[in-house]
Design a protein around this motif. Structure first.
Motif, PDB file in Angstrom:
ATOM      1  N   ASN A   1      39.996  37.603  35.236  1.00 29.01           N
ATOM      2  CA  ASN A   1      39.618  37.924  33.854  1.00 29.01           C
ATOM      3  C   ASN A   1      38.670  39.117  33.796  1.00 29.01           C
ATOM      4  O   ASN A   1      38.781  39.971  32.918  1.00 29.01           O
ATOM      5  CB  ASN A   1      38.977  36.701  33.186  1.00 29.01           C
ATOM      6  N   ILE A   2      37.745  39.180  34.754  1.00 29.97           N
ATOM      7  CA  ILE A   2      36.802  40.302  34.795  1.00 29.97           C
ATOM      8  C   ILE A   2      37.554  41.622  35.004  1.00 29.97           C
ATOM      9  O   ILE A   2      37.217  42.655  34.407  1.00 29.97           O
ATOM     10  CB  ILE A   2      35.753  40.085  35.906  1.00 29.97           C
ATOM     11  N   TYR A   3      38.585  41.581  35.835  1.00 30.34           N
ATOM     12  CA  TYR A   3      39.377  42.780  36.102  1.00 30.34           C
ATOM     13  C   TYR A   3      40.407  43.063  35.003  1.00 30.34           C
ATOM     14  O   TYR A   3      41.171  44.023  35.097  1.00 30.34           O
ATOM     15  CB  TYR A   3      40.086  42.664  37.456  1.00 30.34           C
ATOM     16  N   GLY A   4      40.439  42.236  33.981  1.00 27.38           N
ATOM     17  CA  GLY A   4      41.314  42.496  32.842  1.00 27.38           C
ATOM     18  C   GLY A   4      42.767  42.126  33.053  1.00 27.38           C
ATOM     19  O   GLY A   4      43.653  42.653  32.364  1.00 27.38           O
ATOM     20  N   LEU A   5      43.032  41.198  33.974  1.00 22.76           N
ATOM     21  CA  LEU A   5      44.409  40.777  34.221  1.00 22.76           C
ATOM     22  C   LEU A   5      44.843  39.748  33.185  1.00 22.76           C
ATOM     23  O   LEU A   5      44.028  38.996  32.654  1.00 22.76           O
ATOM     24  CB  LEU A   5      44.523  40.170  35.624  1.00 22.76           C
ATOM     25  N   THR A   6      46.141  39.701  32.921  1.00 18.96           N
ATOM     26  CA  THR A   6      46.672  38.674  32.029  1.00 18.96           C
ATOM     27  C   THR A   6      46.743  37.349  32.776  1.00 18.96           C
ATOM     28  O   THR A   6      46.674  37.311  34.015  1.00 18.96           O
ATOM     29  CB  THR A   6      48.079  39.043  31.544  1.00 18.96           C
ATOM     30  N   LYS A   7      46.908  36.248  32.037  1.00 20.22           N
ATOM     31  CA  LYS A   7      47.011  34.935  32.667  1.00 20.22           C
ATOM     32  C   LYS A   7      48.203  34.891  33.613  1.00 20.22           C
ATOM     33  O   LYS A   7      48.121  34.309  34.702  1.00 20.22           O
ATOM     34  CB  LYS A   7      47.146  33.836  31.613  1.00 20.22           C
TER      35      LYS A   7
ATOM     36  N   GLU B   1      49.540  37.421  35.257  1.00 19.99           N
ATOM     37  CA  GLU B   1      49.208  38.204  36.450  1.00 19.99           C
ATOM     38  C   GLU B   1      48.275  37.416  37.365  1.00 19.99           C
ATOM     39  O   GLU B   1      48.446  37.415  38.596  1.00 19.99           O
ATOM     40  CB  GLU B   1      48.548  39.523  36.043  1.00 19.99           C
TER      41      GLU B   1
ATOM     42  N   HIS C   1      42.474  41.728  42.606  1.00 14.25           N
ATOM     43  CA  HIS C   1      42.734  42.946  41.834  1.00 14.25           C
ATOM     44  C   HIS C   1      43.671  43.910  42.558  1.00 14.25           C
ATOM     45  O   HIS C   1      43.866  45.041  42.121  1.00 14.25           O
ATOM     46  CB  HIS C   1      41.422  43.649  41.474  1.00 14.25           C
TER      47      HIS C   1
ATOM     48  N   ALA D   1      37.514  49.750  41.667  1.00 11.70           N
ATOM     49  CA  ALA D   1      38.657  48.902  41.324  1.00 11.70           C
ATOM     50  C   ALA D   1      39.753  48.958  42.371  1.00 11.70           C
ATOM     51  O   ALA D   1      40.649  48.108  42.379  1.00 11.70           O
ATOM     52  CB  ALA D   1      39.213  49.316  39.964  1.00 11.70           C
TER      53      ALA D   1
ATOM     54  N   THR E   1      34.035  53.742  38.638  1.00  8.63           N
ATOM     55  CA  THR E   1      34.668  52.482  38.236  1.00  8.63           C
ATOM     56  C   THR E   1      36.093  52.396  38.757  1.00  8.63           C
ATOM     57  O   THR E   1      36.539  51.325  39.186  1.00  8.63           O
ATOM     58  CB  THR E   1      34.667  52.351  36.699  1.00  8.63           C
ATOM     59  N   LYS E   2      36.810  53.511  38.737  1.00  5.24           N
ATOM     60  CA  LYS E   2      38.191  53.531  39.244  1.00  5.24           C
ATOM     61  C   LYS E   2      38.198  53.367  40.763  1.00  5.24           C
ATOM     62  O   LYS E   2      39.062  52.688  41.321  1.00  5.24           O
ATOM     63  CB  LYS E   2      38.861  54.848  38.852  1.00  5.24           C
TER      64      LYS E   2
END
Length: 253
Positions: free
Chosen positions: A113-119, A121, A162, A87, A83-84
């Motif tokens: 959003n899938i990669y877990g970034l903030t709005k 970012e 990402h 990414a 996973t790392k």
């Protein structure tokens, strides 16, 4: 320079049907090993059927090798978690499908959003990506309405959201007009200047000659030569990459 990706004795075996429907095993990639340094562009060249796409898919963690492995070093540490690894890779292939009814901006927001970034970012990265790839004139248009060149730039944009360390591009400029091709070529150069690594396959010899720090030549699944353009010139006594390519391919036929 620091090695960021290493291919260790990669083999990928497939089966095909020959006469009388007999199954025969063959190696699409046959004991391939090489290392890629941070901040360089490496071209993967070869004739059709040489194994380029299969090799890139294994390097991009999209296909498991029959034997051998791929290792990556991230922030100075050997990384083993898949996973790392994924990414830190931006992968582009010619058959990547985009959601036709979305705009490029909407696609990037979903992926962010899938990669877990903030709005914040996501907005910041979309703004930067738009400038890098010159998306401004069509970023809010539906992807199904875009030209071939615009669609390809939209596809590349999803590889950037990402902020990966490595880009793996399979024929990124195939079938594009000169303006669209130049935009993608300049993008690869800019990312190299930012310390990013690019591996890509192409049939355009002049493009590879202009861009690549090193070149790996494949034929029938094997590496037949690798090195800088100057090293390949010394090896073959040829000046142009097209002539180098033809000379080396003929030697192994």
């Amino acid at each position: 320079m620091e090695q960021i990706l290493v291919a260790n004795n990669l083999i990928k075996t497939f089966e095909r049907h020959e006469k009388k429907q007999k199954k025969v095993s063959f190696n699409a990639v046959d004991d391939v090993s090489f290392a890629v340094n941070q901040g360089e562009i490496v071209g993967i060249l070869g004739p059709n059927g040489a194994g380029k796409t299969t090799l890139l898919r294994m390097l991009g963690m999209l296909m498991k090798p029959t034997s051998g492995n791929v290792t990556m070093t991230i922030d100075g540490q050997l990384e083993e978690k898949e996973t790392k690894l994924k990414a830190n890779i931006g992968y582009l292939s010619g058959n990547t499908k985009l959601y036709a009814r979305l705009s490029t901006r909407e696609l990037l927001e979903i992926l962010g959003n899938i990669y877990g970034l903030t709005k914040e970012e996501i907005d910041s990265r979309i703004d930067r990506i738009s400038k890098i790839l010159n998306l401004g004139e069509f970023i809010d248009n539906r992807i199904e309405k875009l030209s071939t060149g615009q669609t390809q730039r939209a596809s590349i944009s999803r590889c950037l959201i990402h902020n990966p360390m490595i880009y793996i591009f399979d024929e990124p400029t195939l079938g594009l007009d000169i303006i669209s091709s130049n935009s993608i070529i300049e993008f690869m150069k800019q990312e190299r200047e930012q310390g990013k690594t690019v591996l890509y396959s192409t049939h355009y010899m002049e493009e590879a000659e202009y861009l690549c720090d090193r070149i790996i030549l494949l034929d029938k699944g094997k590496i037949i030569a690798q090195g800088t353009l100057e090293e390949l010139r010394t090896l073959t006594g040829k000046d142009k990459l097209r002539d180098i390519f033809n000379s080396l391919i003929k030697e192994v036929e």
